[in-house]
Design an enzyme around this catalytic site. Structure first.
Site, short mmCIF file in Angstrom:
data_model
loop_
_atom_site.label_atom_id
_atom_site.label_comp_id
_atom_site.label_asym_id
_atom_site.label_seq_id
_atom_site.Cartn_x
_atom_site.Cartn_y
_atom_site.Cartn_z
N GLY A 1 86.90 61.24 2.37
CA GLY A 1 86.19 61.13 3.66
C GLY A 1 87.07 61.61 4.80
N ARG B 1 98.16 70.05 11.81
CA ARG B 1 98.96 70.77 12.82
C ARG B 1 100.46 70.49 12.62
NH1 ARG B 1 100.86 68.78 17.69
NH2 ARG B 1 101.08 70.26 19.42
N ARG C 1 84.70 66.18 -2.02
CA ARG C 1 85.07 65.46 -3.23
C ARG C 1 85.01 66.50 -4.35
NH1 ARG C 1 82.48 61.02 -0.11
NH2 ARG C 1 84.31 59.86 0.53
N GLY D 1 92.69 59.50 0.74
CA GLY D 1 92.81 58.09 0.35
C GLY D 1 93.33 57.96 -1.07
N ASP D 2 93.15 56.77 -1.65
CA ASP D 2 93.69 56.48 -2.99
C ASP D 2 93.24 57.48 -4.05
OD1 ASP D 2 95.15 54.33 -2.24
OD2 ASP D 2 93.72 52.81 -2.93
N THR E 1 92.31 57.58 6.32
CA THR E 1 90.99 56.98 6.12
C THR E 1 90.74 55.96 7.22
OG1 THR E 1 89.70 55.40 4.79
CG2 THR E 1 92.04 55.43 4.36
N ASP F 1 89.23 53.33 6.88
CA ASP F 1 89.09 51.99 6.30
C ASP F 1 90.37 51.15 6.32
OD1 ASP F 1 86.54 52.88 5.65
OD2 ASP F 1 87.10 53.45 3.61
N ASP G 1 92.48 50.95 4.07
CA ASP G 1 92.53 50.25 2.78
C ASP G 1 93.55 50.86 1.82
OD1 ASP G 1 91.19 52.60 2.34
OD2 ASP G 1 89.58 51.74 1.15
N ARG H 1 75.80 44.77 22.98
CA ARG H 1 75.88 43.46 23.65
C ARG H 1 75.01 43.44 24.92
NH1 ARG H 1 79.53 39.07 24.91
NH2 ARG H 1 80.93 39.62 23.23
N ARG I 1 69.05 37.83 22.32
CA ARG I 1 68.89 38.11 20.89
C ARG I 1 70.17 37.88 20.11
NH1 ARG I 1 65.68 43.84 21.29
NH2 ARG I 1 63.58 43.00 21.17
N ARG J 1 84.10 50.55 3.49
CA ARG J 1 83.91 50.59 2.03
C ARG J 1 84.01 49.17 1.47
NH1 ARG J 1 84.16 55.42 -1.26
NH2 ARG J 1 85.15 56.48 0.46
N ALA K 1 82.79 38.68 18.58
CA ALA K 1 81.65 38.33 17.71
C ALA K 1 81.62 36.83 17.44
CB ALA K 1 81.77 39.10 16.39
N ARG L 1 68.19 41.48 15.49
CA ARG L 1 68.09 42.91 15.20
C ARG L 1 69.33 43.35 14.42
NH1 ARG L 1 63.66 42.25 16.73
NH2 ARG L 1 62.49 43.35 18.36
P1 ADP Z 1 89.65 59.08 -1.15
O1 ADP Z 1 90.75 60.06 -1.34
O2 ADP Z 1 89.27 58.92 0.30
O3 ADP Z 1 89.92 57.78 -1.85
P2 ADP Z 1 87.78 59.84 -3.25
O4 ADP Z 1 87.98 58.58 -4.01
O5 ADP Z 1 86.41 60.38 -3.09
O6 ADP Z 1 88.33 59.72 -1.75
O7 ADP Z 1 88.70 60.94 -3.91
C1 ADP Z 1 88.81 62.24 -3.35
C2 ADP Z 1 89.07 63.25 -4.43
O8 ADP Z 1 90.31 62.94 -5.11
C3 ADP Z 1 88.05 63.27 -5.56
O9 ADP Z 1 86.91 64.01 -5.24
C4 ADP Z 1 88.83 63.91 -6.67
O10 ADP Z 1 88.93 65.31 -6.46
C5 ADP Z 1 90.21 63.31 -6.48
N1 ADP Z 1 90.35 62.11 -7.34
C6 ADP Z 1 89.75 60.92 -7.18
N2 ADP Z 1 90.05 60.07 -8.19
C7 ADP Z 1 90.86 60.77 -9.02
C8 ADP Z 1 91.50 60.46 -10.27
N3 ADP Z 1 91.37 59.26 -10.86
N4 ADP Z 1 92.25 61.42 -10.84
C9 ADP Z 1 92.40 62.65 -10.25
N5 ADP Z 1 91.80 62.99 -9.09
C10 ADP Z 1 91.05 62.09 -8.49
O1 F6P Z 2 86.14 55.88 3.34
C1 F6P Z 2 85.53 56.19 4.56
C2 F6P Z 2 84.06 55.85 4.54
O2 F6P Z 2 83.51 56.20 5.79
C3 F6P Z 2 83.74 54.39 4.19
O3 F6P Z 2 83.95 53.53 5.28
C4 F6P Z 2 82.32 54.51 3.74
O4 F6P Z 2 82.01 53.49 2.80
C5 F6P Z 2 82.29 55.86 3.06
O5 F6P Z 2 83.40 56.58 3.53
C6 F6P Z 2 81.04 56.64 3.32
O6 F6P Z 2 81.10 57.80 2.56
P1 F6P Z 2 80.12 59.05 2.78
O7 F6P Z 2 80.71 59.88 3.88
O8 F6P Z 2 80.17 59.74 1.47
O9 F6P Z 2 78.79 58.53 3.17
#
Ligand code: ADP
Ligand code: F6P
Length: 322
Positions: free
Chosen positions: A14, A24, A75, A105-106, A128, A130, A132, A157, A165, A174, A189, A246
């Site tokens: 993302g 940059r 992805r 991300g991870d 990211t 998040d 996370d 608000r 409301r 996520r 909140a 709402r």
């Molecule tokens: P994020 O990097 O934000 O966690 P994703 O989980 O969608 O987002 O992963 C991004 C990309 O990283 C995936 O589309 C894939 O190309 C690669 N990737 C994700 N998981 C794996 C994995 N277990 N092994 C190798 N590449 C991965």
């Molecule tokens: O990881 C960033 C994020 O915006 C999360 O907060 C959310 O769950 C997800 O990506 C949404 O993904 P997509 O852009 O595929 O709808």
């Protein structure tokens, strides 16, 4: 490991505000160190399919303040398999890329770990909204996203207050509740709902009634997306309390916009640091912010870490929101 003459940079997963500032920093640091820098488009897809462009000092002009990523992101399911990694390795050999810096991300770091193991040293940068990523106190994009969410809830608000409301607002994250926690505290909140803390529906109603008893007429309930359906929650609140409710799902607005100072600064520092690692021939690392210092961990070590949730902050928010 050979000399780093040419490095690649890509953004994956993302997008997050501040990714451009990171790109940059990588491009300019690399060029200043006498390297060629190749911009790889659309994450690992561009790597596998050869969608790359050589960057110069001016290719990253006028982007530090822009959200999104000029390199695009995607992805790439093939990357989870050995064939995908092999294809990427071959593409690196053809383009003479000696190492790659990956903002993501991870998931993206797992790919970077696999590619490093295959012989192409990679460095991961936490990008990211998040927040996370366990090894890093901070991830690029988080501050901007929270500020955007806060501004949006401030607007909600106004109308919530005018109508007496209850506004139930869902923020992104996520499976994590970091955006919800901080944003919830920042907007005052009445109740914050996050996946990390078990809650009972009755707790929300009780808190609203407590506040009502002190003269409050309008409420904001801030909910992390990982918790569940806010439309149903708003309906239930209306049925239980009689207060018109709402639901609002803030959605992707939180991913866009000009990055904040914090995101630009952290992105620039991390991008610069990542190039110095590759320059020394060091790969298979994730760059992280720890106690306000930039550090790095092995990708495998980073992926095993667990991030603590700030229960104290949750308690503070709960104590002062009436
Ligand atoms: P994020 O990097 O934000 O966690 P994703 O989980 O969608 O987002 O992963 C991004 C990309 O990283 C995936 O589309 C894939 O190309 C690669 N990737 C994700 N998981 C794996 C994995 N277990 N092994 C190798 N590449 C991965
Ligand atoms: O990881 C960033 C994020 O915006 C999360 O907060 C959310 O769950 C997800 O990506 C949404 O993904 P997509 O852009 O595929 O709808």
């Amino acid at each position: 490991m050979g000399e780093m003459k040419t490095i690649g940079v890509l953004t994956s997963g993302g997008d997050a505000p501040g990714m451009n500032a990171f790109v940059r920093a990588v491009v300019r640091t690399g060029i200043n160190k006498g390297m060629r820098v190749i911009g790889i488009r659309r994450g690992y897809n561009g790597l596998i399919h050869g969608d790359m462009v050589e960057m110069d000092m001016r290719s990253v002009s006028d982007i530090i303040h822009r959200g999104g990523t000029i390199l695009y992101t995607a992805r790439c399911p093939e990357f989870k398999y050995q064939e995908g990694i092999e294809a990427a390795k071959k593409a690196c050999q053809e383009a003479k890329i000696d190492g790659i810096i990956v903002g993501g991300g991870d998931g993206s770091f797992r790919g970077a770990g696999d590619l490093s193991a295959a012989g192409v040293p990679c460095i991961g940068i936490p990008c990211t909204i998040d927040n996370d990523i366990a090894c890093s106190d901070y991830t690029i994009g988080y501050d901007t996203a929270m500020n955007t969410a806060m501004e949006m809830v401030d607007k909600i608000r106004d109308t919530s207050q005018s109508h007496y409301r209850c506004s139930v607002v869902e923020v992104m994250g996520r499976h994590a509740g970091y955006i919800a926690l901080n944003c919830g505290l920042a907007v005052g909140a009445t109740f914050i709902v996050v996946p990390e803390i078990a809650f009972k529906f009755e707790d929300i109603v009780a808190k609203m009634e407590q506040a009502q008893a002190t003269g409050k007429h309008h409420f904001i309930i801030l909910v992390a997306e990982g918790v569940g359906n806010v439309t149903e929650l708003a309906q239930k609140i209306e049925e239980s309390t009689g207060i018109e409710s709402r639901a609002t799902i803030l959605g992707h607005v939180q991913r866009g916009g000009n990055p904040s100072v914090r995101d630009r600064v952290v992105a620039s520092q991390m991008g610069h640091y990542a190039v110095t690692l590759l320059e020394k021939g060091i790969g298979n690392r994730v760059v992280a912010l720890k106690d306000n210092h930039i550090v790095d961990y092995s990708i495998q070590e980073a992926l095993k870490m667990k991030k603590p949730f700030n229960y104290n902050e949750y308690q503070v928010a709960n104590d002062i929101s009436f």
